[in-house]
Design a protein around this motif. Structure first.
Motif, PDB file in Angstrom:
ATOM      1  N   ASP A  61      82.828 -55.134  76.623  1.00 61.01           N
ATOM      2  CA  ASP A  61      81.619 -54.323  77.444  1.00 61.01           C
ATOM      3  C   ASP A  61      80.685 -54.738  78.130  1.00 61.01           C
ATOM      4  O   ASP A  61      79.722 -55.516  77.330  1.00 61.01           O
ATOM      5  N   ASP A  62      80.540 -55.054  79.394  1.00 60.09           N
ATOM      6  CA  ASP A  62      79.549 -55.888  80.113  1.00 60.09           C
ATOM      7  C   ASP A  62      79.416 -57.035  79.789  1.00 60.09           C
ATOM      8  O   ASP A  62      78.280 -57.867  79.915  1.00 60.09           O
ATOM      9  N   THR A  90      84.864 -53.496  81.082  1.00 62.64           N
ATOM     10  CA  THR A  90      83.961 -52.653  81.698  1.00 62.64           C
ATOM     11  C   THR A  90      83.264 -53.708  82.620  1.00 62.64           C
ATOM     12  O   THR A  90      82.632 -54.674  82.258  1.00 62.64           O
ATOM     13  N   THR A  91      83.029 -53.167  83.811  1.00 65.56           N
ATOM     14  CA  THR A  91      81.850 -53.893  84.900  1.00 65.56           C
ATOM     15  C   THR A  91      81.367 -53.157  85.972  1.00 65.56           C
ATOM     16  O   THR A  91      81.960 -51.861  86.158  1.00 65.56           O
ATOM     17  N   THR A  92      80.268 -53.404  86.362  1.00 63.94           N
ATOM     18  CA  THR A  92      79.651 -52.658  87.674  1.00 63.94           C
ATOM     19  C   THR A  92      80.063 -53.557  88.886  1.00 63.94           C
ATOM     20  O   THR A  92      79.774 -52.923  89.791  1.00 63.94           O
ATOM     21  N   PHE A 106      83.315 -56.869  72.167  1.00 58.90           N
ATOM     22  CA  PHE A 106      82.401 -57.899  72.374  1.00 58.90           C
ATOM     23  C   PHE A 106      81.384 -57.138  73.221  1.00 58.90           C
ATOM     24  O   PHE A 106      81.950 -56.776  74.469  1.00 58.90           O
ATOM     25  N   SER A 107      80.337 -57.255  73.067  1.00 58.23           N
ATOM     26  CA  SER A 107      79.082 -56.761  74.120  1.00 58.23           C
ATOM     27  C   SER A 107      77.935 -57.393  73.899  1.00 58.23           C
ATOM     28  O   SER A 107      77.688 -58.226  73.070  1.00 58.23           O
TER      29      SER A 107
END
Ligand SMILES: Nc1ncnc2c1ncn2[C@@H]1O[C@H](COP(=O)(O)OP(=O)(O)OP(=O)(O)O)[C@@H](O)[C@H]1O
Ligand SMILES: [Mg+2]
Length: 370
Positions: free
Chosen positions: A314-315, A341-343, A116-117
């Motif tokens: 993803d993000d 994933t994350t910033t 999932f993005s």
């Protein structure tokens, strides 16, 4: 199922990484352009045989090197699998438990993945291609027979389209169409009937997810929009309708040099509270719908295989509000191996402490932080 270990060598900007993975949640934290999506992509390729980002194998190999390697140890309920994929200038070669696979397509179905993005908004907003790809990939991962029929269908379709063009240009006789028609109808009908069955299950699951995410305020309906229009019966009847359409539209097809009927022309229609969400939905509603569809995909695969697939996010959390993030986290926590994933870690505030592994990603290097 879950990945116990992963080993990447010269995969995009990741030169070498070897890690034990958490069976529950794995968080990849890092600034932009550090290799988080690359890591996720490597797992996705093992599940589906190809990247979600491109089709050029060469781009997956680190620029300074000649070959890339992805290797994992997968724990399934009934068995452990060592799966590896070597990518070099001549293409991809896969092995399962040290036995080479004749074709990359045989990888599909061993590791089940759901990605999932933010690009999944295309599932709702984009053209029919995205929705066909969604349903086909979902079914293929749990049914090798479907995947085989799909490949066969695409091959027949290509040949038939070429022939239609040749007939149009007076280079071939239209008597030759008969053979391709038969094969198109045969495989196409199987694909359509399987899709009908799966969509019937999926629509219930997706409706449930959408209600969960929106506190019961949004009712999602999923309908299969068939180019054959009135298919309700069995395989025999589907074949007859298909044949009828091809015969009646032969002239038009020859004129266009293209096959106008069949599963390659089908679509899915999503409505929320009876309104077509593709045309009239807000950005938020469209995002909710694509999330609901992905959650439905997870549950569908679980119902077919008895195990949850591996989830790749993803993000995703930066795009979801608090309520939706929590619904998603509650659903996966403790049940589904997930790579996030994350910033920015604050988007994951609601994760229970000790339940995850946390990797810092910097210039293609993954460091386990605890
Ligand atoms: N074949 C390759 N060889 C070396 N580096 C590559 C290759 N392909 C892509 N890259 C590099 O990988 C980096 C992109 O990594 P990735 O997309 O995983 O970033 P990310 O951490 O997900 O960033 P973001 O937060 O922006 O999504 C880019 O800097 C790109 O130049
Ligand atoms: Mg990224």
């Amino acid at each position: 199922m879950y990945l116990e270990k992963i080993h990447l060598v010269n995969y995009r900007n990741i030169i070498e990484t070897l890690h034990q993975l958490n069976p529950n949640i794995n968080i990849l934290l890092g600034y932009n352009g550090q290799g988080k999506t690359n890591f996720i992509e490597s797992i996705y390729i093992l599940g589906t045989g190809s990247s979600h980002k491109n089709n050029v194998d060469r781009e997956l190999i680190n620029w300074q090197h000649q070959k890339a390697l992805i290797r994992v140890l997968l724990k399934r309920r009934d068995q452990d699998l060592k799966i590896s994929l070597l990518i070099d200038r001549s293409g991809k070669k896969a092995e399962i438990n040290d036995t080479p696979l004749a074709r990359i397509s045989e990888l599909i179905g061993n590791i089940n993945v759901v990605l999932f993005s933010p690009e999944d908004l295309n599932l709702v907003k984009g053209g029919p291609y995205y929705r066909r790809r969604f349903i086909d990939l979902e079914i293929s991962q749990v049914s090798p027979y479907y995947y085989y029929q799909l490949q066969k269908y695409n091959h027949v379709l290509k040949q038939r389209n070429n022939l239609l063009k040749e007939i149009r240009d007076k280079k071939s006789d239209d008597k030759l169409l008969e053979m391709w028609d038969q094969q198109l109808i045969e495989t196409g009908s199987k694909i359509i009937l399987k899709r009908i069955k799966v969509i019937d299950k999926l629509k219930i699951l997706a409706r449930l997810s959408q209600r969960q995410i929106t506190n019961g305020s949004e009712n999602l309906s999923v309908e299969y929009d068939l180019s054959l229009k009135e298919v309700l019966g069995d395989e025999e009847q589907t074949r007859l309708i298909f044949k009828h359409l091809l015969t009646n539209n032969r002239k038009e097809e020859i004129k266009r040099g293209y096959t106008l009927f069949g599963p390659h022309r089908d679509d899915l229609v999503f409505k929320v509270n009876n309104v077509d969400i593709r045309k009239y939905g807000s950005q938020g509603q469209q995002r909710t719908t694509s999330l609901a569809l992905k959650l439905a995909e997870l549950e569908y695969m679980k119902s077919e295989t008895g195990e949850y697939p591996i989830l790749l996010l993803d993000d995703v959390f930066s795009e979801l509000d608090q309520k939706r993030s929590n619904t998603l986290l509650n659903l996966i926590d403790g049940k589904i191996q997930t790579f996030i994933t994350t910033t920015d870690l604050t988007t994951l505030d609601n994760l229970k402490q000790d339940n995850y592994s946390f990797f810092q990603v910097e210039k293609g290097v993954l460091t386990l932080k605890g």
